[in-house]
Design an enzyme around this catalytic site. Structure first.
Site, PDB file in Angstrom:
ATOM      1  N   GLU A  82       0.879  -1.173   0.000  1.00  9.08           N
ATOM      2  CA  GLU A  82       0.000   0.000   0.000  1.00  9.08           C
ATOM      3  C   GLU A  82       0.912   1.217   0.000  1.00  9.08           C
ATOM      4  OE1 GLU A  82      -3.155   0.004  -0.242  1.00  9.08           O
ATOM      5  OE2 GLU A  82      -3.889  -1.904   0.513  1.00  9.08           O
TER       6      GLU A  82
ATOM      7  N   CYS B   1      -2.097   9.421   2.468  1.00  7.63           N
ATOM      8  CA  CYS B   1      -1.862   8.845   1.137  1.00  7.63           C
ATOM      9  C   CYS B   1      -3.032   9.107   0.194  1.00  7.63           C
ATOM     10  CB  CYS B   1      -1.618   7.347   1.260  1.00  7.63           C
ATOM     11  SG  CYS B   1      -2.922   6.509   2.158  1.00  7.63           S
TER      12      CYS B   1
HETATM   13  P1  NAD Z   1       8.756   4.831   4.050  1.00  7.56           P
HETATM   14  O1  NAD Z   1       8.604   4.055   2.818  1.00  7.56           O
HETATM   15  O2  NAD Z   1       9.961   5.674   4.213  1.00  7.56           O
HETATM   16  O3  NAD Z   1       8.744   3.879   5.347  1.00  7.56           O
HETATM   17  C1  NAD Z   1       7.683   2.993   5.588  1.00  7.56           C
HETATM   18  C2  NAD Z   1       8.160   1.897   6.525  1.00  7.56           C
HETATM   19  O4  NAD Z   1       9.122   1.085   5.846  1.00  7.56           O
HETATM   20  C3  NAD Z   1       8.848   2.409   7.777  1.00  7.56           C
HETATM   21  O5  NAD Z   1       8.454   1.625   8.864  1.00  7.56           O
HETATM   22  C4  NAD Z   1      10.337   2.187   7.464  1.00  7.56           C
HETATM   23  O6  NAD Z   1      11.149   2.028   8.594  1.00  7.56           O
HETATM   24  C5  NAD Z   1      10.260   0.892   6.680  1.00  7.56           C
HETATM   25  N1  NAD Z   1      11.417   0.621   5.807  1.00  7.56           N
HETATM   26  C6  NAD Z   1      12.305   1.484   5.283  1.00  7.56           C
HETATM   27  N2  NAD Z   1      13.191   0.817   4.500  1.00  7.56           N
HETATM   28  C7  NAD Z   1      12.849  -0.490   4.536  1.00  7.56           C
HETATM   29  C8  NAD Z   1      13.373  -1.670   3.938  1.00  7.56           C
HETATM   30  N3  NAD Z   1      14.433  -1.635   3.133  1.00  7.56           N
HETATM   31  N4  NAD Z   1      12.772  -2.852   4.197  1.00  7.56           N
HETATM   32  C9  NAD Z   1      11.681  -2.915   5.000  1.00  7.56           C
HETATM   33  N5  NAD Z   1      11.141  -1.830   5.600  1.00  7.56           N
HETATM   34  C10 NAD Z   1      11.723  -0.627   5.366  1.00  7.56           C
HETATM   35  O7  NAD Z   1       7.407   5.682   4.171  1.00  7.56           O
HETATM   36  P2  NAD Z   1       7.108   6.850   5.180  1.00  7.56           P
HETATM   37  O8  NAD Z   1       7.905   8.023   4.772  1.00  7.56           O
HETATM   38  O9  NAD Z   1       7.214   6.334   6.571  1.00  7.56           O
HETATM   39  O10 NAD Z   1       5.538   7.118   4.898  1.00  7.56           O
HETATM   40  C11 NAD Z   1       5.053   7.968   3.921  1.00  7.56           C
HETATM   41  C12 NAD Z   1       4.569   7.205   2.721  1.00  7.56           C
HETATM   42  O11 NAD Z   1       3.572   6.235   3.101  1.00  7.56           O
HETATM   43  C13 NAD Z   1       3.884   8.071   1.703  1.00  7.56           C
HETATM   44  O12 NAD Z   1       4.352   7.748   0.417  1.00  7.56           O
HETATM   45  C14 NAD Z   1       2.412   7.710   1.821  1.00  7.56           C
HETATM   46  O13 NAD Z   1       1.664   7.945   0.664  1.00  7.56           O
HETATM   47  C15 NAD Z   1       2.498   6.266   2.170  1.00  7.56           C
HETATM   48  N6  NAD Z   1       1.260   5.772   2.781  1.00  7.56           N
HETATM   49  C16 NAD Z   1       0.452   4.927   2.062  1.00  7.56           C
HETATM   50  C17 NAD Z   1      -0.739   4.469   2.599  1.00  7.56           C
HETATM   51  C18 NAD Z   1      -1.652   3.532   1.814  1.00  7.56           C
HETATM   52  O14 NAD Z   1      -2.543   2.942   2.414  1.00  7.56           O
HETATM   53  N7  NAD Z   1      -1.488   3.381   0.516  1.00  7.56           N
HETATM   54  C19 NAD Z   1      -1.103   4.854   3.887  1.00  7.56           C
HETATM   55  C20 NAD Z   1      -0.273   5.714   4.585  1.00  7.56           C
HETATM   56  C21 NAD Z   1       0.915   6.172   4.024  1.00  7.56           C
END
Ligand code: NAD
Length: 478
Positions: free
Chosen positions: A222, A256
């Site tokens: 997501e 998002c």
């Molecule tokens: P991010 O991708 O930086 O991090 C998300 C999670 O992934 C964090 O817990 C992070 O520690 C973890 N992570 C980072 N690198 C990783 C790896 N290599 N392997 C596994 N896990 C890893 O996102 P963010 O900056 O925390 O959140 C913002 C983003 O989330 C925006 O793009 C937003 O649109 C999206 N979002 C989407 C939804 C949806 O339902 N589609 C909902 C909320 C937020």
């Protein structure tokens, strides 16, 4: 306010220990009757609600969100999710009879739903209760144990929920556990889980998908969105303006599904922009937990730079920007910005801004708006605003997004009979709805030969021409 900084990583020892416990718990939990799982989860949720003020304080401390937003979006959202899954799980997860071709009239077929084991949830910082716990509920109801890796920037809410699970004494030890830290801990979670549900940016989602593919683990992704809001000339201006401002600025623009691009037909464009600017002026911004405010702060420090870059780029390319002043960079407070005369070549129209920014662009027709809306590689949510519903329904057929609103936005998430998820680079898999619960199970197809109990099948050895001809004949009749 304390400095905004990430939490330290869980140690390898803690990771191993928690996974060991969680796996043991999954073996016990999957044997509980569904109604018992739901009863226990309802009990713990009621206990959490009894400590609502503490939960709100934790959430407010780590996100700066207005208290009313925490109550309606984060806590209210969980209520809707819990009600939907607890009321519908037995129907969705019960064995489903499967029709068989008539040639198999002497057999019975059905589909059984088997929990996957340990589900790993990796979540972002923007909605620290609703996103992780909203996925944990269906995963647990479906009979799995859960390990949650929240964002390193907002782990306290997850830890609060973990403490509530432990102190309730209701569950097999280890059923719901939290591991904290950055992407390295996220990778450890993918390695040790039977399935991963990732919510976050498209950039990280790609890494998660690659890692899960290497390990042949199912992954639901997501990811980001670039919500195009298309406002046609016959729309109710008042509702569309209020929707644009709330849809773009709720959660300080860090949703998002939040409005990220607004396309408005030329005829109403000037009034729309004026009304949006006036509406934005009325918003009360602050970090008070006791007073009523509409807008808080950014949650993640780097967002300030992204927003600054997008606004500067828009100004350089000729947009009329109002607002966007940084009120306090240490506290991550920024005034909402209205970007009028936005154009497709601006960063603010191309990349996810994820902040309190409302780019508005005039368009000459609904078709032009549709074309521009679909330029984004992201396709999570979109909306069309018009008084002609059937025209809108036709137009929405051409929008490349998983979640569509007609004179509405964002509420899809709590109408949980609607599957939620994106097209294109916004992800794959769906949360909510029937598929959102069944994805936490493996389907097991069961086929029972009922009679005659002694006779072999025609298509078994030995192969003989007369049998083959008979099978072909029967098959043609089917
Ligand atoms: P991010 O991708 O930086 O991090 C998300 C999670 O992934 C964090 O817990 C992070 O520690 C973890 N992570 C980072 N690198 C990783 C790896 N290599 N392997 C596994 N896990 C890893 O996102 P963010 O900056 O925390 O959140 C913002 C983003 O989330 C925006 O793009 C937003 O649109 C999206 N979002 C989407 C939804 C949806 O339902 N589609 C909902 C909320 C937020």
């Amino acid at each position: 306010m304390e400095t905004i900084s990430p939490i330290e990583n869980s140690s390898l020892e803690e990771i191993e220990h928690k996974f060991h416990r969680t796996r043991e718990a999954s073996e016990i939990w999957k044997k509980y009757p569904l109604s018992e799982r739901i009863r226990l989860l309802r009990l713990v949720w009621n206990q959490i609600l009894k400590r609502k003020e503490d939960l709100i304080a934790v959430l407010h401390q780590e996100t700066g969100k207005p208290v009313d937003e925490i109550e309606t979006i984060e806590i209210g959202g969980i209520n809707f999710i819990f009600k939907y899954f607890s009321r519908n799980a037995s129907r969705i997860l019960r064995d489903q009879p499967a029709p068989a071709p008539w040639i198999f009239f002497n057999k019975r077929a059905y589909i059984r739903y088997v929990p996957r084991g340990v589900v790993g949830l990796i979540t972002p910082w923007n909605v620290p209760l609703l996103t992780p716990f909203g996925d944990a509920i269906p995963a647990l109801i479906a009979g799995n144990a859960v390990v949650l890796k929240p964002s390193e920037w907002t782990s306290q809410t997850a830890l609060f929920i973990e403490r509530m699970f432990i102190s309730s004494g209701l569950f097999p030890d280890g059923l719901f556990r939290v591991l904290v830290g950055d992407g390295k801990v996220g990778e450890a979670v993918i390695e040790r889980s039977d399935m991963v549900v990732f919510t976050g940016s498209t950039r990280t989602g790609r890494k998660v998908a690659i890692k899960a593919a290497e390990l042949l683990k199912p992954a639901v992704l997501e990811m980001g969105g670039k919500h195009p809001m298309i406002v046609l000339k016959d729309a109710s201006l008042q509702r569309a303006v209020k929707a644009a401002v709330w849809g773009g600025l709720a959660n300080c623009g860090q949703l998002c599904v939040g409005v990220e691009r607004i396309f408005v037909e030329n005829e109403i464009y000037p009034s729309f922009v004026d009304m949006v600017r006036q509406e934005v002026q009325t918003l009360r911004q602050g970090l008070s937990i006791s007073e009523e405010v509409d807008l808080g702060r950014l949650i993640f420090p780097s967002q300030l730079e992204v927003i600054r870059l997008h606004l500067e780029d828009a100004k350089e390319k000729g947009a009329e920007v109002t607002g966007g002043d940084i009120l306090d960079d240490k506290k991550l407070m920024i005034r909402p910005a209205v970007v009028a005369n936005a154009r497709p070549d601006m960063l603010v129209m191309q990349q996810e801004t994820f902040g309190p920014v409302l780019p508005i662009m005039p368009v000459s027709s609904p078709e032009e708006a549709l074309h521009l809306a679909n330029l984004s590689p992201l396709g999570l949510s979109a909306s069309i605003w018009t008084s002609d519903i059937s025209k809108a329904e036709n137009l929405t057929r051409h929008i490349e997004a998983g979640v569509i609103g007609i004179n509405d936005l964002l509420s899809h998430y709590v109408i949980c009979s609607l599957p939620f998820g994106g097209f294109k680079q916004s992800g794959f898999g769906r949360r909510h709805g029937e598929e959102g619960l069944r994805q936490f199970c493996q389907s097991q197809s069961v086929l029972i030969h009922e009679w005659p109990s002694q006779a072999p099948e025609l298509w078994w050895f030995p192969y003989e021409r007369w049998k083959t001809r008979l099978i072909s004949f029967l098959n043609r009749l089917a």
